[in-house]
Write an enzyme that holds these catalytic residues in place. Structure first.
Site, PDB file in Angstrom:
ATOM      1  N   ILE A 177       0.896  -1.167   0.000  1.00 41.79           N
ATOM      2  CA  ILE A 177       0.000   0.000   0.000  1.00 41.79           C
ATOM      3  C   ILE A 177       0.927   1.208   0.000  1.00 41.79           C
ATOM      4  O   ILE A 177       1.876   1.278   0.792  1.00 41.79           O
ATOM      5  CB  ILE A 177      -0.965  -0.014   1.212  1.00 41.79           C
ATOM      6  CG1 ILE A 177      -1.762   1.298   1.321  1.00 41.79           C
ATOM      7  CG2 ILE A 177      -0.263  -0.295   2.533  1.00 41.79           C
ATOM      8  CD1 ILE A 177      -2.843   1.288   2.430  1.00 41.79           C
ATOM      9  N   SER A 178       0.702   2.156  -0.903  1.00 41.28           N
ATOM     10  CA  SER A 178       1.597   3.308  -1.027  1.00 41.28           C
ATOM     11  C   SER A 178       1.551   4.189   0.211  1.00 41.28           C
ATOM     12  O   SER A 178       0.553   4.228   0.929  1.00 41.28           O
ATOM     13  CB  SER A 178       1.187   4.155  -2.242  1.00 41.28           C
ATOM     14  OG  SER A 178       1.057   3.355  -3.387  1.00 41.28           O
TER      15      SER A 178
END
Ligand code: SAH
Length: 219
Positions: free
Chosen positions: A65-66
């Site tokens: 997940i960024s």
């Protein structure tokens, strides 16, 4: 599964919003959308205490997940409008799609891992985000049945953006994607499709997981 207590969540979100403002993510609609999506819902139980930290976190299937500021930057670069139909390549945790769903009329999101798509779908249900449509398929081909899109966001890196995605972007539409070598530093780019061709600008140096053609064989 240790849930974050609501008070702690409020504090973490407030800190996150300050960080966004500090790096110039000031678009009030974008800030409000990020404020409205509980990021802890989108991470694994083991990393929940770090859900709001300013870094990418591991998720299932070896993906990530960024980091929050990157999500903010990509969202602002897309300039989402309430009537927009947006395509996302790389559902991952579903977090970016959830933020975009707060800002637009519909989000179509694709991942090559069925597991990620179904986990993200159940999160969207929990949060009553009913304007997101998912598919486990190869994002390098886009989603022709729903094209053209007003905006397209690619959350996995490749040396070049697949032509199919530009073909599925309406004239005047915006595409944001990390471009560069899969295991090195990539550049986050913003493309605008005009009558005269595609115009690009560079936003930042980034590191994303690779865009891999085809549907994953397992999961
Ligand atoms: N947007 C996500 C981050 C995704 S990480 C979030 O908010 O959590 C990048 C994702 O792109 C991974 O889940 C990976 O499986 C997916 N991906 C890589 N190549 C793909 C392809 N060809 N088609 C669809 N998804 C792809």
């Amino acid at each position: 599964m240790p849930d974050i207590d609501p008070e702690e969540r409020r504090v973490r979100i407030a800190e996150l919003l300050l960080r966004l403002r500090r790096v110039g993510i000031t678009d009030q609609r974008v800030v409000s959308a990020i404020e409205a999506v509980p990021r802890d819902v989108f991470v694994e139980a083991e990393t929940r205490s770090e859900a709001y930290a300013e870094r990418a976190l591991p998720i299932e299937c070896g993906q990530t997940i960024s980091a929050p500021v990157i999500v903010g930057m990509m969202t602002m670069a897309l300039d989402p409008q309430v009537e927009d139909r947006i395509l996302e390549i790389g559902t991952g945790s579903g977090y970016q799609a959830a933020v975009l769903a707060k800002l637009s009329s519909h989000v179509y999101t694709i991942d090559r891992f069925r597991t990620l798509v179904s986990t993200a779908e159940s999160r969207f249900k929990t949060l009553r985000l009913d304007n997101i449509t998912t598919a486990a398929s190869d994002g390098t081909e886009g989603w022709p049945e729903h094209a053209p899109f007003d905006k397209i966001v690619v959350t996995a890196a490749a040396d070049a953006v697949p032509q199919a995605l530009f073909d599925q972007l309406r004239t005047g539409g915006i595409l944001v994607a990390p471009v560069g070598p899969p295991s090195g530093v990539q550049q986050l780019k913003r493309f605008v499709r005009t009558e005269a061709g595609v115009k690009e600008t560079i936003l930042a140096d980034v590191r994303f997981v690779p865009l891999i053609p085809g549907v994953a064989e397992r999961l």
